[in-house]
Design a protein around this motif. Structure first.
Motif, PDB file in Angstrom:
ATOM      1  N   MET A 104       0.850  -1.194   0.000  1.00 15.20           N
ATOM      2  CA  MET A 104       0.000   0.000   0.000  1.00 15.20           C
ATOM      3  C   MET A 104       0.882   1.239   0.000  1.00 15.20           C
ATOM      4  O   MET A 104       1.846   1.327   0.764  1.00 15.20           O
ATOM      5  N   LYS A 105       0.538   2.200  -0.852  1.00 11.68           N
ATOM      6  CA  LYS A 105       1.379   3.392  -0.981  1.00 11.68           C
ATOM      7  C   LYS A 105       0.538   4.603  -1.371  1.00 11.68           C
ATOM      8  O   LYS A 105      -0.277   4.544  -2.280  1.00 11.68           O
ATOM      9  N   LEU A 106       0.742   5.692  -0.649  1.00 10.86           N
ATOM     10  CA  LEU A 106       0.147   6.986  -0.969  1.00 10.86           C
ATOM     11  C   LEU A 106       1.298   7.939  -1.238  1.00 10.86           C
ATOM     12  O   LEU A 106       2.225   8.055  -0.436  1.00 10.86           O
ATOM     13  N   GLU A 107       1.238   8.632  -2.370  1.00 11.58           N
ATOM     14  CA  GLU A 107       2.351   9.502  -2.735  1.00 11.58           C
ATOM     15  C   GLU A 107       1.847  10.882  -3.150  1.00 11.58           C
ATOM     16  O   GLU A 107       0.876  11.006  -3.889  1.00 11.58           O
ATOM     17  N   ILE A 108       2.514  11.906  -2.629  1.00 11.82           N
ATOM     18  CA  ILE A 108       2.249  13.274  -3.077  1.00 11.82           C
ATOM     19  C   ILE A 108       3.468  13.758  -3.838  1.00 11.82           C
ATOM     20  O   ILE A 108       4.601  13.519  -3.426  1.00 11.82           O
ATOM     21  N   LYS A 109       3.225  14.416  -4.960  1.00 11.93           N
ATOM     22  CA  LYS A 109       4.318  14.831  -5.824  1.00 11.93           C
ATOM     23  C   LYS A 109       4.184  16.317  -6.166  1.00 11.93           C
ATOM     24  O   LYS A 109       3.196  16.726  -6.773  1.00 11.93           O
ATOM     25  N   ASN A 110       5.161  17.094  -5.720  1.00  9.96           N
ATOM     26  CA  ASN A 110       5.234  18.527  -6.046  1.00  9.96           C
ATOM     27  C   ASN A 110       3.929  19.253  -5.724  1.00  9.96           C
ATOM     28  O   ASN A 110       3.435  20.063  -6.513  1.00  9.96           O
ATOM     29  N   LEU A 111       3.370  18.987  -4.566  1.00 10.54           N
ATOM     30  CA  LEU A 111       2.077  19.535  -4.165  1.00 10.54           C
ATOM     31  C   LEU A 111       2.206  21.014  -3.826  1.00 10.54           C
ATOM     32  O   LEU A 111       3.040  21.415  -3.019  1.00 10.54           O
ATOM     33  N   LYS A 112       1.346  21.828  -4.460  1.00  9.85           N
ATOM     34  CA  LYS A 112       1.409  23.278  -4.279  1.00  9.85           C
ATOM     35  C   LYS A 112       0.020  23.843  -4.001  1.00  9.85           C
ATOM     36  O   LYS A 112      -0.985  23.321  -4.456  1.00  9.85           O
ATOM     37  N   LYS A 113       0.014  24.947  -3.255  1.00 10.49           N
ATOM     38  CA  LYS A 113      -1.232  25.670  -3.033  1.00 10.49           C
ATOM     39  C   LYS A 113      -0.914  27.127  -2.738  1.00 10.49           C
ATOM     40  O   LYS A 113      -0.080  27.446  -1.888  1.00 10.49           O
ATOM     41  N   THR A 114      -1.628  28.022  -3.452  1.00 13.77           N
ATOM     42  CA  THR A 114      -1.454  29.459  -3.253  1.00 13.77           C
ATOM     43  C   THR A 114      -2.793  30.083  -2.910  1.00 13.77           C
ATOM     44  O   THR A 114      -3.800  29.815  -3.568  1.00 13.77           O
ATOM     45  N   TYR A 115      -2.810  30.893  -1.853  1.00 18.28           N
ATOM     46  CA  TYR A 115      -3.985  31.672  -1.484  1.00 18.28           C
ATOM     47  C   TYR A 115      -3.671  33.145  -1.750  1.00 18.28           C
ATOM     48  O   TYR A 115      -2.930  33.768  -0.993  1.00 18.28           O
ATOM     49  N   GLY A 116      -4.206  33.689  -2.838  1.00 23.20           N
ATOM     50  CA  GLY A 116      -3.889  35.069  -3.171  1.00 23.20           C
ATOM     51  C   GLY A 116      -2.420  35.207  -3.498  1.00 23.20           C
ATOM     52  O   GLY A 116      -1.928  34.626  -4.468  1.00 23.20           O
ATOM     53  N   THR A 117      -1.698  35.957  -2.663  1.00 24.82           N
ATOM     54  CA  THR A 117      -0.255  36.137  -2.870  1.00 24.82           C
ATOM     55  C   THR A 117       0.577  35.262  -1.947  1.00 24.82           C
ATOM     56  O   THR A 117       1.807  35.321  -1.975  1.00 24.82           O
ATOM     57  N   ILE A 118      -0.092  34.461  -1.123  1.00 24.68           N
ATOM     58  CA  ILE A 118       0.610  33.629  -0.144  1.00 24.68           C
ATOM     59  C   ILE A 118       0.707  32.193  -0.654  1.00 24.68           C
ATOM     60  O   ILE A 118      -0.304  31.556  -0.960  1.00 24.68           O
ATOM     61  N   THR A 147      -1.011  10.180  -5.845  1.00 25.21           N
ATOM     62  CA  THR A 147      -1.236   8.835  -6.353  1.00 25.21           C
ATOM     63  C   THR A 147      -1.478   7.879  -5.195  1.00 25.21           C
ATOM     64  O   THR A 147      -0.914   8.033  -4.108  1.00 25.21           O
ATOM     65  N   TYR A 148      -2.341   6.915  -5.446  1.00 26.58           N
ATOM     66  CA  TYR A 148      -2.604   5.840  -4.490  1.00 26.58           C
ATOM     67  C   TYR A 148      -2.409   4.531  -5.235  1.00 26.58           C
ATOM     68  O   TYR A 148      -3.036   4.294  -6.261  1.00 26.58           O
ATOM     69  N   GLN A 149      -1.509   3.697  -4.724  1.00 24.61           N
ATOM     70  CA  GLN A 149      -1.154   2.454  -5.411  1.00 24.61           C
ATOM     71  C   GLN A 149      -0.698   2.736  -6.841  1.00 24.61           C
ATOM     72  O   GLN A 149      -1.041   1.998  -7.769  1.00 24.61           O
ATOM     73  N   ASN A 172     -13.282   1.016   8.960  1.00 22.87           N
ATOM     74  CA  ASN A 172     -11.907   0.517   9.055  1.00 22.87           C
ATOM     75  C   ASN A 172     -11.061   0.961   7.861  1.00 22.87           C
ATOM     76  O   ASN A 172     -10.538   0.156   7.098  1.00 22.87           O
ATOM     77  N   PRO A 173     -10.887   2.290   7.673  1.00 26.09           N
ATOM     78  CA  PRO A 173     -10.173   2.812   6.495  1.00 26.09           C
ATOM     79  C   PRO A 173      -8.701   2.406   6.482  1.00 26.09           C
ATOM     80  O   PRO A 173      -8.077   2.264   7.534  1.00 26.09           O
ATOM     81  N   LYS A 174      -8.162   2.253   5.282  1.00 31.93           N
ATOM     82  CA  LYS A 174      -6.746   1.908   5.147  1.00 31.93           C
ATOM     83  C   LYS A 174      -5.854   3.122   5.348  1.00 31.93           C
ATOM     84  O   LYS A 174      -4.687   2.992   5.724  1.00 31.93           O
TER      85      LYS A 174
END
Length: 305
Positions: free
Chosen positions: A1-15, A62-64, A169-171
């Motif tokens: 089982m694998k959960l992967e985040i890749k280059n995750l970005k978030k901008t609120y206005g100028t922040i 990505t998940y799996q 019973n979430p994984k």
């Protein structure tokens, strides 16, 4: 089982709340540690799809090894049913129907999630009504199972939220400040229960309270200003602090001066004077090194204070 985040970005206005973070999660407990405003909740809200990522270059999840988005340029990025079915999420706050009881609320949430039965780690199944009763016992709410949530304290509402996250019973279990508002005894009980769940789950435990995760986390992610600035097991992070933690005996008049130059941890009164715990790359000559007595609180002070 694998959960992967890749280059995750978030901008609120100028922040820019998240600045392109990447990490791979496998079964175990991940303590996501950082001060308020570090980006912990933003990261969680992106993973759970409660907030849209930046258009065009917001990264992916990505998940799996399957990407859980249709198009990263869409305004609202929809995670697939496959992913939602394995995620349990406890937000910092959630609105309640005040007249609901904990039992009614959990039944309601089970219907929304489509949980009809619960499959355990050994493959056996149980009715969701049975799991609801067990969860209420785990979070110590059996005695008020039919009382109105509107009359509950903040800590009691937190325990209701944790119970709903565990439905089915979430994984993957994602917890945002799960012990906020709990008294010390409740914190320990919930922390121990979460530790028991970690054998076959990916658990993301976001907090700014070091004691919540120092004894149960398999890995710690230090998040600051939208970036992952350090990762490792608690022991690895502690080992990196060798030579950077010391104690100084001083008077009250000296405290202010030391605070201007060093990160100050505990201050204790001893018969010979005040004993200050200092954390920094350089310590005063009179400081006594405490390399054999460093803890994760010192790590937190070093990176965040």
């Amino acid at each position: 089982m694998k959960l992967e985040i890749k280059n995750l970005k978030k901008t609120y206005g100028t922040i820019q709340a998240l600045k392109g973070i990447s990490y791979t999660f496998k079964p175990g407990i991940y303590g996501i540690l950082g001060a308020n405003g570090a980006g912990k909740s933003t990261m969680i809200n992106l993973i759970t799809d409660n907030v849209a990522r930046d258009k065009g270059n917001g990264g992916c999840i990505t998940y799996q090894d399957d990407e859980m988005t249709k198009d990263v340029s869409e305004d609202i990025l929809k995670l697939g049913k496959k992913f939602r079915a394995v995620v349990g999420y406890m937000p910092q706050q959630q609105g309640f129907y005040e007249d609901f009881s904990p039992k009614a609320f959990l039944k309601y949430m089970a219907e929304i999630k489509g949980v009809k039965a619960v499959t355990l780690a050994d493959g056996t199944k149980k009715k969701v009504s049975q799991q609801i009763d067990e969860l209420l016992e785990v979070v110590n709410l059996t005695s008020v199972a039919y009382k109105k949530i509107g009359g509950f304290s903040g800590g009691m509402k937190q325990r209701v939220l944790l119970a709903q996250a565990l439905l089915g019973n979430p994984k993957i279990l994602i917890l945002d400040e799960p012990t906020a508002g709990l008294d010390p005894k409740e914190r320990i009980a919930i922390r121990n229960y979460i530790a028991e769940l970690s054998k076959d789950k990916i658990i993301l435990f976001a907090t700014h309270v070091v004691s919540d995760i120092e004894c149960i986390a398999d890995q710690v992610l230090l998040l600051k200003s939208g970036e992952i600035i350090a990762t490792g097991t608690p022991v690895e992070l502690i080992e990196q602090m060798q030579g950077k933690v010391g104690e100084v005996t001083c008077t009250l008049d000296d405290v202010g001066k030391l605070q201007e130059k060093y990160h100050i941890g505990n201050i204790k009164q001893r018969k010979e004077g005040l004993v200050l715990r200092l954390v920094g790359d350089e310590l005063p000559k009179e400081a006594v090194r405490v390399d054999s007595n460093i803890d994760l609180e010192d790590v937190y002070l070093y990176y965040f204070e």
